[in-house]
Design an enzyme around this catalytic site. Structure first.
Site, PDB file in Angstrom:
ATOM      1  CB  SER A  39      -0.885   0.051   1.256  1.00 17.37           C
ATOM      2  OG  SER A  39      -1.817  -0.970   1.255  1.00 17.37           O
ATOM      3  CG  HIS A  72      -3.146  -2.522  -3.441  1.00 16.50           C
ATOM      4  ND1 HIS A  72      -2.036  -3.319  -3.314  1.00 16.50           N
ATOM      5  CD2 HIS A  72      -3.443  -2.099  -2.199  1.00 16.50           C
ATOM      6  CE1 HIS A  72      -1.698  -3.385  -2.035  1.00 16.50           C
ATOM      7  NE2 HIS A  72      -2.530  -2.651  -1.346  1.00 16.50           N
ATOM      8  CG  HIS A  98      -4.822  -7.553  -0.013  1.00 19.07           C
ATOM      9  ND1 HIS A  98      -4.799  -6.673  -1.069  1.00 19.07           N
ATOM     10  CD2 HIS A  98      -3.799  -7.191   0.798  1.00 19.07           C
ATOM     11  CE1 HIS A  98      -3.804  -5.818  -0.889  1.00 19.07           C
ATOM     12  NE2 HIS A  98      -3.175  -6.112   0.225  1.00 19.07           N
ATOM     13  CE1 TYR A 111      -8.352  -5.767   1.329  1.00 23.70           C
ATOM     14  CE2 TYR A 111      -6.525  -6.457   2.731  1.00 23.70           C
ATOM     15  CZ  TYR A 111      -7.043  -5.619   1.750  1.00 23.70           C
ATOM     16  OH  TYR A 111      -6.254  -4.649   1.204  1.00 23.70           O
ATOM     17  CD  GLU A 112      -8.103  -7.295  -2.894  1.00 25.51           C
ATOM     18  OE1 GLU A 112      -8.280  -6.480  -3.800  1.00 25.51           O
ATOM     19  OE2 GLU A 112      -7.047  -7.941  -2.737  1.00 25.51           O
ATOM     20  CB  ALA A 120       1.213  -0.247   4.540  1.00 31.24           C
ATOM     21  CG  MET A 142      -4.798  -6.397   7.025  1.00 32.94           C
ATOM     22  SD  MET A 142      -6.124  -5.314   6.488  1.00 32.94           S
ATOM     23  CE  MET A 142      -6.270  -4.220   7.915  1.00 32.94           C
ATOM     24  CB  SER A 143      -0.277  -8.444   2.641  1.00 29.68           C
ATOM     25  OG  SER A 143       0.783  -7.629   3.116  1.00 29.68           O
ATOM     26  CG  ASN A 173      -1.203   2.595  11.411  1.00 32.08           C
ATOM     27  OD1 ASN A 173      -1.051   2.170  10.268  1.00 32.08           O
ATOM     28  ND2 ASN A 173      -1.693   1.866  12.387  1.00 32.08           N
ATOM     29  CG  HIS A 181      -6.834   2.559   3.083  1.00 38.85           C
ATOM     30  ND1 HIS A 181      -5.909   1.549   3.305  1.00 38.85           N
ATOM     31  CD2 HIS A 181      -6.862   2.759   1.745  1.00 38.85           C
ATOM     32  CE1 HIS A 181      -5.415   1.154   2.130  1.00 38.85           C
ATOM     33  NE2 HIS A 181      -5.967   1.879   1.171  1.00 38.85           N
TER      34      HIS A 181
HETATM   35  N1  HPA Z   1      -3.115  -2.930  11.133  1.00 42.10           N
HETATM   36  C1  HPA Z   1      -3.171  -3.812  10.096  1.00 42.10           C
HETATM   37  N2  HPA Z   1      -2.753  -3.519   8.885  1.00 42.10           N
HETATM   38  C2  HPA Z   1      -2.226  -2.301   8.681  1.00 42.10           C
HETATM   39  C3  HPA Z   1      -2.140  -1.339   9.702  1.00 42.10           C
HETATM   40  C4  HPA Z   1      -2.606  -1.681  11.000  1.00 42.10           C
HETATM   41  O1  HPA Z   1      -2.571  -0.883  11.961  1.00 42.10           O
HETATM   42  N3  HPA Z   1      -1.578  -0.231   9.164  1.00 42.10           N
HETATM   43  C5  HPA Z   1      -1.317  -0.527   7.864  1.00 42.10           C
HETATM   44  N4  HPA Z   1      -1.717  -1.771   7.566  1.00 42.10           N
END
Ligand code: HPA
Length: 260
Positions: free
Chosen positions: A17, A48, A70, A72-73, A100, A198-199, A222, A234
């Site tokens: 990301s 993406h 992903h 989650y998609e 990310a 998430m990847s 973050n 996001h």
């Molecule tokens: N959690 C999960 N996935 C992420 C985060 C997060 O805080 N930040 C960027 N991708």
């Protein structure tokens, strides 16, 4: 792929990301949108683009995934790992996975780069479920050194040469698409995690199964949920990715130029 280009990539690079900009640096790019490849869906995650691009980066032939598939998609685990397996089939002996991630380690501020030393797969999924394709890899792959120590050393050296600090830690891979609850962040930290996302974990598993070397770098966009008192979103993730992405790109480019 072979009807479009004969380029044999030395390296595969999966851009997470906000990191897709590196794809614009490729010389002589041949770009193929995901949905032009048989069985591949269009990428849906914001940030993406969803293309596989072959070209040269600083003279080195590479395959880049701009965006990824992903879980989650709604993608099957086996589909999520098709891009990295394809990179291997095209000739890449190493794949660099970027993502990310949220910081679980309280010392990680937004913008921290973390080399992945190891991972914890909490997706509840594996790309290797079902009959094993023995011609590609073994039934019970070893995951002792998923993120090859030699690549980790080279990436640390590359970061040092670029004057960029590079932490090293454990990536926790989840299904998503929600961000975590603060209680989950505390739990994942307690489990030994430094960053969460998430990847990456399924792709890393598939690569090791298929005998492809892996390197992984998380860009912490973050602090984990609950650390700052602010909600996560996001846009913030994409903005932090865009801000720190060029630093990560410099590290990857030096790593690639100095590959043995
Ligand atoms: N959690 C999960 N996935 C992420 C985060 C997060 O805080 N930040 C960027 N991708």
């Amino acid at each position: 792929m072979r009807s479009r280009t004969n380029l044999v990539p030395r390296l595969g690079i999966v851009l997470g990301s906000g990191l897709g900009g590196l794809a614009d640096e490729l010389a002589g790019p041949v770009a193929i949108p995901f949905d032009e490849l048989p069985g591949w869906p269009a990428a849906t995650a914001p940030g993406h683009v969803g293309r596989l691009i072959l070209g040269r980066l600083d003279g080195v032939p590479v395959a880049m995934l701009q965006g990824r598939l992903h879980l989650y998609e709604g993608n099957d685990p086996g589909l999520v790992v098709q891009p990295v397996l394809l990179m291997g089939r095209l000739g890449a002996s190493t794949v660099v996975l970027t993502n990310a991630a949220g910081g679980l380690n309280p010392a990680y501020a937004a913008g921290t780069l973390m080399l992945i030393a190891d991972h914890i797969n909490l997706t509840g999924r594996t790309p290797l479920l079902g009959p094993n394709a023995d011609e590609i890899g073994p039934r019970f792959p070893d995951l002792t050194d998923v993120y090859a120590p030699a690549n980790r050393e080279r990436l640390h050296a590359a970061a040092e040469a670029e004057g960029t600090s590079l932490e090293e830690g454990i990536y926790v891979g989840l299904l998503g698409p929600t961000y975590e609850t603060p209680a989950e962040v505390r739990m994942f930290r307690g489990l030994g995690g430094d960053a969460v996302g998430m990847s990456t974990v399924l792709e890393a598993i598939a690569c090791r199964w298929a005998g492809i070397e892996v390197a992984g770098i998380s860009l912490v966009t973050n602090p984990g949920a609950g650390y700052s008192g602010e909600p996560l979103n996001h846009e913030e993730v994409l903005a932090a990715g865009a801000a720190a992405g060029p630093r990560l790109a410099r590290v990857i480019r030096r790593f690639l130029r100095e590959l043995p």
